[in-house]
Design an enzyme around this catalytic site. Structure first.
Site, short mmCIF file in Angstrom:
data_model
loop_
_atom_site.label_atom_id
_atom_site.label_comp_id
_atom_site.label_asym_id
_atom_site.label_seq_id
_atom_site.Cartn_x
_atom_site.Cartn_y
_atom_site.Cartn_z
N GLU A 267 0.88 -1.18 0.00
CA GLU A 267 0.00 0.00 0.00
C GLU A 267 0.91 1.22 0.00
O GLU A 267 1.56 1.53 1.00
CB GLU A 267 -0.91 0.00 1.23
CG GLU A 267 -1.89 1.16 1.22
CD GLU A 267 -2.72 1.23 2.49
OE1 GLU A 267 -3.59 2.12 2.56
OE2 GLU A 267 -2.48 0.44 3.41
N CYS A 301 -1.79 8.31 2.23
CA CYS A 301 -1.66 7.85 0.85
C CYS A 301 -2.96 8.14 0.09
O CYS A 301 -2.96 8.22 -1.14
CB CYS A 301 -1.33 6.36 0.81
SG CYS A 301 -2.50 5.32 1.70
#
Length: 394
Positions: A267, A301
């Site tokens: 991720e 993110c």
């Protein structure tokens, strides 16, 4: 930060002024002599010192995890789920203290710190249900009197590498699922937020100890990426490595783990855009864009990086965004009225300044922000949320 408040958080979570950074179950140890100082990004207050693990400490941890795997994989999945249920219950009891520690150490506002712990609790609830539904299909065979059956088996010890911006939830997302599947977990947290990891391990170890689970099912190694991190991703004893962090880091991990035919869950960073059409509900779109950009001071993110706005609603929407940005209350993340806390450290502020400069160098127009604030609490970590108008191909 009042000393009394810090003391209450530390006492509740078993933290001290000096802490070793490696644990397999109930034992904490480290032999590197390499200490890091953990400072509050809000006040620059020294919270604690942590001795990082070295290669020998890492080997000891993984050795315990490998031994624990032989036991843990044989425990029925519903029983493993019951242990995870108890861990979720323990998190409920410690939610306030752990959520406050997230705000204290990492700097996200208290609402987000508490919300992150709630995400841990939620994934435990999900994992409990999963523990009773692990299955595989029985398929028809072309051979007479035969059936084909698919079964899922535990992988073995897995590595979890987490970033500073979600210092507790990312570990729980991975660990709760790994545990019910029969896999021990070795967690390498960010060295920018090691206290959150130590606190989580303290909570987990009490639950595992109460259930007679051997040390090694839950492990932590706080260490440098150049030593312990490299050792972890190269370790063939870890069949899966789940990592959250920068794209650069993810490329490195993917290459190294892939070269030994290991598995990865990555991720990584994002450059996320919201498209605002002329038919959009501007009220809802504004709320989404605003929180997506300002939440966690933009350190996700999943943070909104770009707005692509239809020309018919461009000026209206941009004006509303500027109005919202002007109202952002920046300050102590433990103050319930604060909407945006600090960046994690002064290196992050330097990255912020470079990003603003690069955008302006490419012809961008500064609409709002772009400034580092004077240290209100003694540290240069507070900045203004920033809007820059720039061409599409910048």
């Amino acid at each position: 930060m009042a000393k009394q408040e810090k003391g209450r958080i530390f006492n509740s979570l078993g933290l001290k002024a000096e802490l070793p950074g490696a644990s397999c179950g109930g034992n904490w140890f480290a032999s590197s002599g390499d200490w890091i100082e953990v400072h509050s990004p809000t006040t620059n207050e020294l919270l604690a010192r942590v001795e990082q693990a070295n290669e020998a400490d890492y080997d000891k941890v993984v050795g315990e995890a490998a031994k624990a795997f032989a036991f843990w994989r044989a425990v029925p999945a519903p029983r493993r789920g019951e242990v995870v249920r108890q861990f979720g219950a323990a998190l409920r009891e410690k939610k306030d203290a752990l959520g406050r520690l997230v705000s204290l150490e990492m700097g996200k506002i208290l609402t987000e710190g508490l919300g992150e712990v709630q995400e841990m609790i939620d994934v435990c609830d999900y994992a409990v249900g999963l523990s009773r539904t692990l299955s595989g299909p029985t398929l028809q065979s072309e051979r007479p009197m035969h059936r084909m059956m698919e079964q899922w088996h535990p992988l073995g010890p897995i590595g979890v590498i987490s970033a500073f911006n979600f210092p507790v939830a990312v570990w729980a997302w991975n660990s709760a699922l790994a545990w019910v599947c029969g896999d021990p977990v070795i967690w390498k947290p960010s060295s920018k937020a090691p206290l959150c990891a130590i606190a989580c391990q303290n909570i987990a170890r009490e639950v595992f100890k109460a259930n007679g689970i051997p040390e090694g099912v839950s492990c932590v190694v706080v260490g440098r990426g150049s030593t312990v991190g490299e050792q972890l991703i190269r370790d063939s004893r870890l069949t899966l490595v789940s990592a959250t962090g920068s794209t650069k880091m993810g490329k490195r991990i993917g290459e190294v783990v892939g070269a030994r035919l290991g598995r990865t869950i990555l991720e990584l960073g994002g450059n996320n855009a919201l498209i605002i059409s002329e038919k959009a509900d501007l009220t809802g779109a504004l709320a989404s864009a605003f929180f997506g950009a300002v939440g966690t001071a933009g350190q996700r993110c999943t943070s909104t990086r770009r707005l692509i706005i239809h020309e018919k609603v461009y000026k209206t929407f941009l004006d509303k965004m500027v109005t919202n940005y002007r109202k952002v209350r920046i300050g102590d993340p433990l103050n319930p009225k604060t909407l945006m806390g600090p960046l994690i450290d002064e290196d992050a502020v330097i990255d912020y300044e470079r990003a603003v400069a690069a955008a302006l160098d490419q012809g961008g127009r500064l609409v709002y922000g772009g400034k580092v604030l004077k240290p209100p609490f003694g540290r240069r970590t507070f900045v203004l949320p920033t809007l820059i108008e720039i061409r599409n191909d910048a």
